[in-house]
Write an enzyme that holds these catalytic residues in place. Sequence first.
Site, short mmCIF file in Angstrom:
data_model
loop_
_atom_site.label_atom_id
_atom_site.label_comp_id
_atom_site.label_asym_id
_atom_site.label_seq_id
_atom_site.Cartn_x
_atom_site.Cartn_y
_atom_site.Cartn_z
N LYS A 91 2.07 4.80 1.23
CA LYS A 91 2.22 5.08 2.34
C LYS A 91 2.11 6.35 2.50
CE LYS A 91 4.98 5.06 6.98
NZ LYS A 91 4.99 6.71 7.28
N TYR A 138 -7.51 1.61 5.27
CA TYR A 138 -6.67 0.49 5.30
C TYR A 138 -6.62 -0.74 6.38
CZ TYR A 138 -3.42 3.44 7.59
OH TYR A 138 -2.89 4.87 8.58
N CYS A 160 44.04 33.92 2.57
CA CYS A 160 42.34 34.23 1.82
C CYS A 160 41.61 33.47 3.35
CB CYS A 160 42.42 33.80 0.77
SG CYS A 160 39.74 33.57 0.81
N GLU A 167 1.00 -1.08 0.27
CA GLU A 167 -0.26 -0.19 -0.15
C GLU A 167 0.80 1.01 0.04
OE1 GLU A 167 -2.07 -0.51 3.79
OE2 GLU A 167 -2.87 -2.39 3.18
N CYS A 222 40.30 30.42 -4.88
CA CYS A 222 41.18 31.11 -4.58
C CYS A 222 42.68 30.92 -4.09
CB CYS A 222 40.49 31.49 -3.36
SG CYS A 222 41.67 33.21 -2.36
N LYS A 249 10.41 2.79 2.81
CA LYS A 249 10.71 4.54 3.12
C LYS A 249 12.05 5.03 0.99
CE LYS A 249 9.61 7.50 5.57
NZ LYS A 249 9.65 7.70 7.33
N CYS A 291 38.99 37.46 -0.13
CA CYS A 291 40.11 38.23 -0.39
C CYS A 291 40.86 39.37 -1.32
CB CYS A 291 41.40 37.11 0.09
SG CYS A 291 41.18 36.03 -1.36
N ASP A 343 1.37 10.20 3.44
CA ASP A 343 1.86 10.85 4.24
C ASP A 343 0.63 11.84 5.22
OD1 ASP A 343 3.45 12.86 5.62
OD2 ASP A 343 4.32 13.77 4.55
N CYS A 351 37.97 37.03 -5.80
CA CYS A 351 37.63 35.41 -4.67
C CYS A 351 36.68 36.99 -3.31
CB CYS A 351 38.56 35.58 -3.35
SG CYS A 351 38.26 34.73 -1.78
#
Length: 667
Positions: free
Chosen positions: A116, A223, A429, A114, A424, A312, A409, A118, A406
Amino acid sequence: MDRQEASKRLEELREQINRHNYYYHVLDNPRISDAEFDNLMRELLELEALAPDLVTPDSPSRRVGGEPVSSFGEVRHRVPMLSLENIFSEEELGNFYRRLQRSLEQEELEFVGEPKIDGLAVSLYYENGIFRQGATRGDGYTGEDITHNLSTIWNIPLHLREKVSAEVRGEVFMARADFQDLNLKRAELGLATFANPRNASAGSLRQLDPKIASARPLDIFAYYLQDLSGTIGLHTQWQTLEYLQKLGFRVNPQVSLLQGLDEILDYYRRLESRKAQLPYDIDGVVLKLNDFAKQQQLGYTSRAPRWAVAYKFSAEEEITTIKDIKVNVGRTGTITPVAELEPVLLAGSVVKRASLHNEDIIKEKNVMIGDKVVIHKAGDIIPEIVRVIEGERTGRERSFEMPSLCPSCQKEVKRLLGEAALKCLNPACPAQLVERIIHFGSRGGMDIEGLGESLALQLYEAGLVRDVGDLYYLQKNELAELERMGEKSAQNLLEALEKSRTKPLYRLVYALGIRFVGERTSRILAGHFRNLDRLAHSNTEELLSLEEIGPKIASSIKEFFAQQETRIIIDKLKRSGVNFGEKIKDEKTVSAVFKDKSFVLTGSLIRYNRQEARELIESRGGKVINSVSAKTDYLLTGENPGSKLKKAQELGITIVTEEDFLKMIIN
Ligand code: IVH
């Protein structure tokens, strides 16, 4: 119309409405138009208003919601509402299946698969075919009485098609489209929207006023049935589902009878691939052993039946919007684009960010700022963008360009040959340094509790820590002065640092953050070299002789230890007493820089006390004298130097700062 006629007409109306409701909701095959149905309902409501004493508990007028309740009563479940054991992989499924094979001493087992759903499990109690009471699952033993709200759900028969007494269970949920409509309406009214259909259903069932629940598009799939009459005579789950349908319940159309493991796997895969097309959310499949006698033979654990599992789906998907794309600088200088998302609940947690990995992936997935995207959790942990919903583009989306400088820096970034990532290359830095500090203290590294992102940044910005070696020279008073720190936290950090000093060598190797050297490689390296200095001085040939270490890792290791910055760090760590592995004999080496040179010290040194400085000099073959003269070679100056500095300058003696001294030591 007299009373008797009214009573007769009401009975007819109830019967007609219930029947058409069944055709419409359960069989999905309406026989009259919506308008005709509405007319029947209107007539029923009008007549009942005239003769309230003729209203029966199973009247369809309950669908529009009766009087509010003042609080929820408690309902003790006749049979506990247990939960299901979750499994996540084929392997776990195999184990489950084999366990049942063994317990039942049977080769092939028959299951009912079946979806599942939610949603929320509810229990519905029927007495002689009439709906009497409905409850939430609660703690499994006692739930809340929500009869008033459940009565408003059209798919819950108020009146069964057979006069039996039974407890029926099913999952209340809201279809995705209905959920979206509801949220849209709420947003227009300035009301808070629900995070997902499940929350919307839960919120609706927890209303005291059934008129509110009645206006919410709730639905149910049944169910489970517990026969309280003792006359129904069901022997399997499959029969139960058929019978539930016969009684007037909606049973999920995706249920399937499955023989053996292969059919179970097929079923799981089929539903997983179809999941997005279903109008409601499902998060896995429920597998129930079909035969009740065998179910009984297996029984229950304290929490769940042994004869069923919830398998699941691996990663849930959600739809959200990319608000912006920022770039992140990692500890090895890799520049990673990160999508900032409109927060969504995904597989149980709120997701706000997802890595886009690199420029190529952005191009490949055609991601733009403002895009609606499908996200999922890879391996159920790390959020990832699956694809852009290009059909939802409005024309206002903006494309994203990787920066040429960057962001930390402002130095130029480069894409190295054969690599997808921008980098970089500035070893100083700040972003990289902070990331390295975080990595050093991380769980898999030196495991320094409390040294997380914010503290690492704070330490760096306060100038207390420039590299990981500085961590071990932190003073309690300077730490306590930091914002949000205080004495106690400062003390805790120092203790955590102290503890980390004696961690095994492989953790130190990992914590250093050498590119391509993860936990596994760190163990291999530590196991072979058994001392950090030996690893630092290893040659490529020896590295390559080790299992699992190829040219890429070997050259990364060589490169790392060849860097000046690394040598400074290693020296600091060593002097602070961090475990470097087994002792190497004859460690004292006479250095050409120090041999027979005389040093005078002045001012206060930050990294070492006088005694330590003296040892460092003497162990390298130099000597320390007290006053400056023409014969002095070096003056080592700390903060607030005294008159010695002036004298040394006059005599033209080489003045070294602490930083210069450090370089002399490690050369
Ligand atoms: S059977 C002992 N069947 O999943 C049997 N549950 O993790 C327990 N659920 O609390 C329930 N779809 O809320 C069953 N087809 C289905 C289901 C289902 C969703 C939910 C239910 C239950 C939870 C257990």
